[in-house]
Design an enzyme around this catalytic site. Sequence first.
Site, short mmCIF file in Angstrom:
data_model
loop_
_atom_site.label_atom_id
_atom_site.label_comp_id
_atom_site.label_asym_id
_atom_site.label_seq_id
_atom_site.Cartn_x
_atom_site.Cartn_y
_atom_site.Cartn_z
N HIS A 1 89.22 5.01 74.90
CA HIS A 1 89.19 5.91 73.75
C HIS A 1 89.34 5.12 72.45
O HIS A 1 88.41 5.03 71.66
CB HIS A 1 90.28 6.98 73.90
CG HIS A 1 90.41 7.89 72.72
ND1 HIS A 1 91.63 8.19 72.16
CD2 HIS A 1 89.49 8.57 72.02
CE1 HIS A 1 91.44 9.03 71.15
NE2 HIS A 1 90.15 9.27 71.04
N HIS B 1 97.11 8.51 72.83
CA HIS B 1 96.57 9.87 72.78
C HIS B 1 96.54 10.52 74.17
O HIS B 1 95.93 11.54 74.36
CB HIS B 1 95.16 9.87 72.19
CG HIS B 1 95.07 9.22 70.84
ND1 HIS B 1 94.64 7.91 70.69
CD2 HIS B 1 95.37 9.66 69.61
CE1 HIS B 1 94.68 7.59 69.40
NE2 HIS B 1 95.12 8.63 68.72
#
Lengths: 858, 159
Positions: free
Chosen positions: B92, B109
């Site tokens: 990510h 995250h």
Amino acid sequence: MPYARRDQLPIPPKDAQAHNTVCQYCTVGCGYKVYTWPVGRLGGVKTDQNAFGVDLSQQVPLAGQTFSETMHSIITKKDGQQYHVVIVPAKDSPINLKGDHSSRGATNALATWSDTRATQERLKYPLLRIGDQFQVVTWEEALEVLGRVLKGIREKYTDDAIAVKCFDHGGSGSGFENNYGVGNLFFKGFSVKHISIHNRPAYNSEVWGSRERGVHELNYDASDARLADTLVLWGANPYENASVFYTEHMLPNFQGATVAEKQQNLPKGEPVEAAYLIVVDPRRTSSLTVAEQLAPGRTLHLRPNLGSDYILANAIARVIWERKYYDMGYLQNRTDLGKLEEYKAKSLKSDTTYADFMAQAVKITGVSQADIEKAADWIAKPKAGGAKRRTLTIYEKGMIWNMKNYDQIAAVVQMNVLSHNIGRPGTGVGRQGGHQEGYVRPPSPTPGSIFAGGPPVNVDKYITGGEGKLYWVIGTNPYLSTPNNQVYRKRVHERTTELSNFLGQSGEPASTRERVAKILEGLDQTGGLFLVVQDLYLTHTAQDAHLVLPASAWGEANQTSINCNSRLLRLYERFMDPPGEALQDWEICKRVGLKMAELYRQDGNTTEAAKFEFGKNWSKDEDVFLAGTAEFPNNKIPESEEATLPAECYTGVTYRFLQQQGQKGIRTPVRQDPASGKLVGTLRRYSTNFGTKDGKFSWYGTDDWEGYPAEVQKYLEGDMASQYPFWMTTGRSQLIWQTMYNDHLLPEKTSEVPMPYIELHPQDAQKLGIKGGDLVEVWNEEGNGIFMTHVTDAVKPGLIFALMYHHRGTSNSMTSGYTDPKTTIPWYKGTRVNVRKIAGALPDLQMNTSVLQQNKFD
Amino acid sequence: MVITRRRLVQILSGLTMASMTGVGRAQFWFAPSLTYPALKVGNTRNLQNNQPVYFNYPDSRAQGLLVKLGRPALLGVGSGRDIVAFSASCTHMGCGVQYKGGRMVCPCHFSMYDPAKAAQVYQGLASTSLPQIQLRIQANGDIFANAVNGLIWGRAKNI
């Protein structure tokens, strides 16, 4: 099996064509940059050799420019040349700060059309069912058939026999332009009243309970999530469904990382600290469990019994009232005091003692009194020194698609307004949103709920009841998305097949006129239905169509939309050509209109012809965008009057202006400053007035708890109670977007979620002998579905969660036909079902699919 | 376009050039498309179930994670088919993923990957599995990293 991977990507050269855009998928609307350049050339790793302006010879610093394997594809343009397309998160967006992005936006490049990838499934040409097979035809032929069938139907049965189901949203290839196109065709050309919106059976707002209070659902700014003392997520799971809104605007607040921003933006001396989080949801969602990791002791989970949320919101409000966490001056000046009495009597039950009231609320909701009171304290108890607490309440489909839609929404909005948690920094009560918005249309046939000229007609029931002659489905796939789906699918299939069969045992009439005559004859003599589907793909619904019209998508035209969390209007620039002869929806509507006009002129009926010529001056996307401003009121008004404007008002904005603004965009409603004429956006709404005639908030007294509607109550009585022992609620997964219309073509997505699934509590799994990865059948009297199982404590014993949409099936087969009598909004998220294990297993599926618990981060 | 023999030679030599230099006319590269070093990253005798070992591969700026899961894994090696290795950079935004009780979790995250399923993303914002590091086990139990199957975050090219 693991999908093919890449270990190097083409670097965009410095002179690659660069475009600004916004992600086509969720409500958040992250900014993206698109680079295209001809195949055969490549940029270099040095800063001055690539379009990113980044030194790619070194590892990019943590959270620098993301360029993942899914962010590159090759496309072919109309010039026949192949082009690289790279779509990466923008670094200058106020939404996806620091270049954050989700797995939806990260795959924008993979979803582009190409004849050399799986997206070759995109529709290129109109298809007409001839001889009961789809045959490619020209637009001219398609329009001739459609125009003549439409004209024949309206002349014999009126426009009431023309039923429509159409998108009304932004993003996803629609936006203001396409909304205005379809709005003109169906409300100015035709006068269609049997029209419903993409994801539901009627043409209605999902939040009339808020709008009729004077509160549009998009009233806060993303920055309010960073400034709030308390965040309430009510039937909303943004970590999965609005991921970057959660990770960039909420998560830092849980961590205390926005304290400095609070000190800077809030009055001096006001106490500030990391946020508290209240999650109201039957599931332990990942939005809750992520926060539990980051802010232990600062999260509260309320799990009301299905359908009882409005009673819970009223109970919290009663505590707020009882503990005097309100500002009487505010209530007097800004809200309708007469109606406040009605609210107090009906919703807060001021005539009932606090003890009796709470006992009743606890019994109905299943939430403890201590938790209800704690929630009220976290939402509304003034801070040290007497400063008002700042609470942002965000709700979504858990409330909207609940039983009694109108009262649910009204209750949660009123809870926030009672404690002045709206119109101030760090406050607001609004939707999370699912998709983006972009609504501008001529007036629709239904002004409001049962209290304001409604409720709107249930078009699903109109169609399944055998009514209507033509059904036009645009940009939605109701064979997955509408409630009581099994009944709906079977009935539409039966009716469309009946017409197809009528056209000929073997040979069918071949001239256009004879074919149309035969279709009209069939519609007259049978219960048949002529189905038109206008979409990107040959969807499940389109398989039953008689005519399929190819629509163009995101990136294939200039489009405009707003996101939900800041009402941020931006230009989504065109960077590629559509496949074949696919057209924007506005252009299809324009062409249908002009065909109708031509047919009426042939009859000498110039009055009727003129109604259909709405689009004769539209030659490019911006023409339609600008034409739409005819629907907005005068916006040359001072800031104090912003509440009088529709949420999406953009009068004065041009494409050129938006190009100059770039990712910064402008927040709607847009005003034209009366003094300077300059365009001014609206950061946050209702600081001065509410959107009612007198500007005051209009209270409403909700109904008492009346138990469940008959469609669900039947499962709680007699033998049915043991035959259908589970509650079922439904929802989405972070890993896939909507019905997977693009995602079903991407191995990155299909490998993660190969089929629809349910979540089952470990105790129930043990009782039924079911393991993670097993297949089960879920069923009730309404319908059936086969699902893969995830065993998880996200659900309670006795409650299953089912994935709502998947290209391989939908939980909507089991949902009832109930809609709220006040709004015609369905209750997608609650019914009773039974679950059985399917004998055997699919070892391949089990070997390749993770069944690890999706809400467990510790 | 008619492809003459002369043109065919041009195309083939172009492809050869591309595969040698990594630039030029070839446009798609499927991993592993580069020449990776072989690097010893452990020995089966020293691996304990669920005790991850971190190492740098294919160079000193990229971290890898080697783990014996104690249950068969997709593309697992060893007698139990349970030894796997991945790039430890979240696909990510590049944070270092942590191995926690049979899962890999990103602390930034919260993307999560399943090491038994070729590091499939089963939650979070990441769009692709972690790059899987191809392993080879020698007779003496030495485990060698051979190649990286997938793009390491932050790079346009793994090497």
